[in-house]
Design a protein around this motif. Structure first.
Motif, PDB file in Angstrom:
ATOM      1  N   MET A   1       0.845  -1.150   0.000  1.00  0.00           N
ATOM      2  CA  MET A   1       0.000   0.000   0.000  1.00  0.00           C
ATOM      3  C   MET A   1       0.903   1.231   0.000  1.00  0.00           C
ATOM      4  SD  MET A   1      -3.040   1.013   2.600  1.00  0.00           S
ATOM      5  CE  MET A   1      -4.099  -0.119   1.741  1.00  0.00           C
ATOM      6  N   LEU A   2       0.684   2.132  -0.945  1.00  0.00           N
ATOM      7  CA  LEU A   2       1.477   3.353  -1.059  1.00  0.00           C
ATOM      8  C   LEU A   2       0.885   4.482  -0.236  1.00  0.00           C
ATOM      9  CD1 LEU A   2       2.137   3.344  -4.895  1.00  0.00           C
ATOM     10  CD2 LEU A   2       3.806   2.930  -3.102  1.00  0.00           C
ATOM     11  N   PHE A   3       1.773   5.340   0.303  1.00  0.00           N
ATOM     12  CA  PHE A   3       1.329   6.534   1.008  1.00  0.00           C
ATOM     13  C   PHE A   3       2.438   7.568   0.966  1.00  0.00           C
ATOM     14  CE2 PHE A   3       3.400   3.924   4.167  1.00  0.00           C
ATOM     15  CZ  PHE A   3       4.035   4.799   5.042  1.00  0.00           C
ATOM     16  N   MET A   4       2.074   8.819   1.201  1.00  0.00           N
ATOM     17  CA  MET A   4       3.039   9.916   1.247  1.00  0.00           C
ATOM     18  C   MET A   4       3.309  10.258   2.706  1.00  0.00           C
ATOM     19  SD  MET A   4       3.917  10.605  -1.818  1.00  0.00           S
ATOM     20  CE  MET A   4       4.735  12.174  -1.742  1.00  0.00           C
ATOM     21  N   LEU A   5       4.575  10.414   3.028  1.00  0.00           N
ATOM     22  CA  LEU A   5       5.001  10.775   4.376  1.00  0.00           C
ATOM     23  C   LEU A   5       5.569  12.184   4.323  1.00  0.00           C
ATOM     24  CD1 LEU A   5       5.688   9.870   7.325  1.00  0.00           C
ATOM     25  CD2 LEU A   5       7.933   9.253   6.432  1.00  0.00           C
ATOM     26  N   THR A   6       5.058  13.065   5.153  1.00  0.00           N
ATOM     27  CA  THR A   6       5.586  14.421   5.253  1.00  0.00           C
ATOM     28  C   THR A   6       6.563  14.468   6.414  1.00  0.00           C
ATOM     29  OG1 THR A   6       3.512  15.308   4.392  1.00  0.00           O
ATOM     30  CG2 THR A   6       4.989  16.857   5.484  1.00  0.00           C
ATOM     31  N   THR A   7       7.788  14.884   6.146  1.00  0.00           N
ATOM     32  CA  THR A   7       8.828  14.915   7.168  1.00  0.00           C
ATOM     33  C   THR A   7       8.773  16.224   7.945  1.00  0.00           C
ATOM     34  OG1 THR A   7      10.457  15.862   5.655  1.00  0.00           O
ATOM     35  CG2 THR A   7      10.325  13.447   5.750  1.00  0.00           C
ATOM     36  N   GLU A   8       9.624  16.317   8.963  1.00  0.00           N
ATOM     37  CA  GLU A   8       9.661  17.504   9.811  1.00  0.00           C
ATOM     38  C   GLU A   8       9.969  18.777   9.024  1.00  0.00           C
ATOM     39  OE1 GLU A   8      11.632  14.810  10.497  1.00  0.00           O
ATOM     40  OE2 GLU A   8      10.782  13.972  12.318  1.00  0.00           O
ATOM     41  N   ASP A   9      10.778  18.655   7.962  1.00  0.00           N
ATOM     42  CA  ASP A   9      11.133  19.840   7.172  1.00  0.00           C
ATOM     43  C   ASP A   9      10.125  20.137   6.062  1.00  0.00           C
ATOM     44  OD1 ASP A   9      11.665  17.928   5.240  1.00  0.00           O
ATOM     45  OD2 ASP A   9      13.791  18.398   5.073  1.00  0.00           O
ATOM     46  N   GLY A  10       9.034  19.379   6.019  1.00  0.00           N
ATOM     47  CA  GLY A  10       7.974  19.625   5.048  1.00  0.00           C
ATOM     48  C   GLY A  10       8.130  18.902   3.727  1.00  0.00           C
ATOM     49  N   SER A  11       9.242  18.188   3.531  1.00  0.00           N
ATOM     50  CA  SER A  11       9.396  17.431   2.293  1.00  0.00           C
ATOM     51  C   SER A  11       8.537  16.169   2.348  1.00  0.00           C
ATOM     52  CB  SER A  11      10.864  17.079   2.047  1.00  0.00           C
ATOM     53  OG  SER A  11      11.361  16.279   3.082  1.00  0.00           O
ATOM     54  N   GLU A  12       8.224  15.655   1.181  1.00  0.00           N
ATOM     55  CA  GLU A  12       7.398  14.450   1.108  1.00  0.00           C
ATOM     56  C   GLU A  12       8.204  13.289   0.556  1.00  0.00           C
ATOM     57  OE1 GLU A  12       3.866  15.564  -1.101  1.00  0.00           O
ATOM     58  OE2 GLU A  12       2.846  15.947   0.783  1.00  0.00           O
ATOM     59  N   VAL A  13       7.972  12.121   1.136  1.00  0.00           N
ATOM     60  CA  VAL A  13       8.653  10.899   0.725  1.00  0.00           C
ATOM     61  C   VAL A  13       7.584   9.865   0.394  1.00  0.00           C
ATOM     62  CG1 VAL A  13      10.212   9.047   1.469  1.00  0.00           C
ATOM     63  CG2 VAL A  13      10.612  11.405   2.234  1.00  0.00           C
ATOM     64  N   ARG A  14       7.727   9.253  -0.782  1.00  0.00           N
ATOM     65  CA  ARG A  14       6.799   8.168  -1.137  1.00  0.00           C
ATOM     66  C   ARG A  14       7.191   6.930  -0.353  1.00  0.00           C
ATOM     67  NH1 ARG A  14       6.139   6.995  -7.235  1.00  0.00           N
ATOM     68  NH2 ARG A  14       8.147   6.108  -6.765  1.00  0.00           N
ATOM     69  N   CYS A  15       6.196   6.302   0.260  1.00  0.00           N
ATOM     70  CA  CYS A  15       6.426   5.112   1.076  1.00  0.00           C
ATOM     71  C   CYS A  15       5.451   4.014   0.657  1.00  0.00           C
ATOM     72  CB  CYS A  15       6.212   5.417   2.555  1.00  0.00           C
ATOM     73  SG  CYS A  15       7.270   6.684   3.214  1.00  0.00           S
ATOM     74  N   ALA A  16       5.819   2.803   0.984  1.00  0.00           N
ATOM     75  CA  ALA A  16       4.938   1.660   0.757  1.00  0.00           C
ATOM     76  C   ALA A  16       5.087   0.715   1.930  1.00  0.00           C
ATOM     77  CB  ALA A  16       5.303   0.945  -0.533  1.00  0.00           C
ATOM     78  N   ILE A  17       3.963   0.211   2.408  1.00  0.00           N
ATOM     79  CA  ILE A  17       4.003  -0.788   3.478  1.00  0.00           C
ATOM     80  C   ILE A  17       3.526  -2.113   2.899  1.00  0.00           C
ATOM     81  CG2 ILE A  17       1.721  -0.104   4.329  1.00  0.00           C
ATOM     82  CD1 ILE A  17       2.833  -0.917   7.184  1.00  0.00           C
ATOM     83  N   SER A  18       4.212  -3.171   3.260  1.00  0.00           N
ATOM     84  CA  SER A  18       3.867  -4.483   2.720  1.00  0.00           C
ATOM     85  C   SER A  18       2.598  -5.039   3.365  1.00  0.00           C
ATOM     86  CB  SER A  18       5.017  -5.466   2.938  1.00  0.00           C
ATOM     87  OG  SER A  18       5.102  -5.839   4.300  1.00  0.00           O
ATOM     88  N   ARG A  19       1.985  -5.936   2.657  1.00  0.00           N
ATOM     89  CA  ARG A  19       0.781  -6.613   3.163  1.00  0.00           C
ATOM     90  C   ARG A  19       1.082  -7.353   4.468  1.00  0.00           C
ATOM     91  NH1 ARG A  19      -4.042  -9.023   0.991  1.00  0.00           N
ATOM     92  NH2 ARG A  19      -4.525 -10.935   2.109  1.00  0.00           N
ATOM     93  N   LEU A  20       2.239  -8.032   4.506  1.00  0.00           N
ATOM     94  CA  LEU A  20       2.604  -8.771   5.723  1.00  0.00           C
ATOM     95  C   LEU A  20       2.803  -7.836   6.907  1.00  0.00           C
ATOM     96  CD1 LEU A  20       5.029 -11.547   4.437  1.00  0.00           C
ATOM     97  CD2 LEU A  20       2.702 -11.802   5.308  1.00  0.00           C
TER      98      LEU A  20
END
Length: 93
Positions: A1-20
């Motif tokens: 499942m993909l999601f966007m993570l906003t860091t402390e400095d306001g930048s965004e990082v694309r993330c994915a969490i596995s089904r397991l």
């Protein structure tokens, strides 16, 4: 499942969490894949915290997607690891 993570400095990082990883933190076994978004929504704070920890442990931002695996959720990397030690040494000067 993909999601966007906003860091402390306001930048965004694309993330994915596995089904397991989702199944491991939910404590339940969904019967359908359609149950996974509800698990993600319920555990989003915990997932984002794990993603931030993993991101902080890196020496540089990911070039693509930051993957969150089952081990990242159940057994987070201890702060004594080489990546944390190197980062701490760099910050101290």
């Amino acid at each position: 499942m993909l999601f966007m993570l906003t860091t402390e400095d306001g930048s965004e990082v694309r993330c994915a969490i596995s089904r397991l990883a989702l199944l491991a933190i939910s404590g339940t076994r969904p019967r359908r894949s359609t149950d996974l978004p509800a698990i993600f929504a319920a555990e989003r704070g915990r997932i984002e915290a794990a993603a931030l920890e993993k991101l902080r442990a890196r020496l540089s931002p990911p070039l693509g997607v930051l993957h969150i695996w089952e081990d990242d959720m159940l057994d987070p990397e201890p702060p004594e690891t080489a990546a944390f030690a190197l980062k701490a040494r760099r910050q101290r000067g």
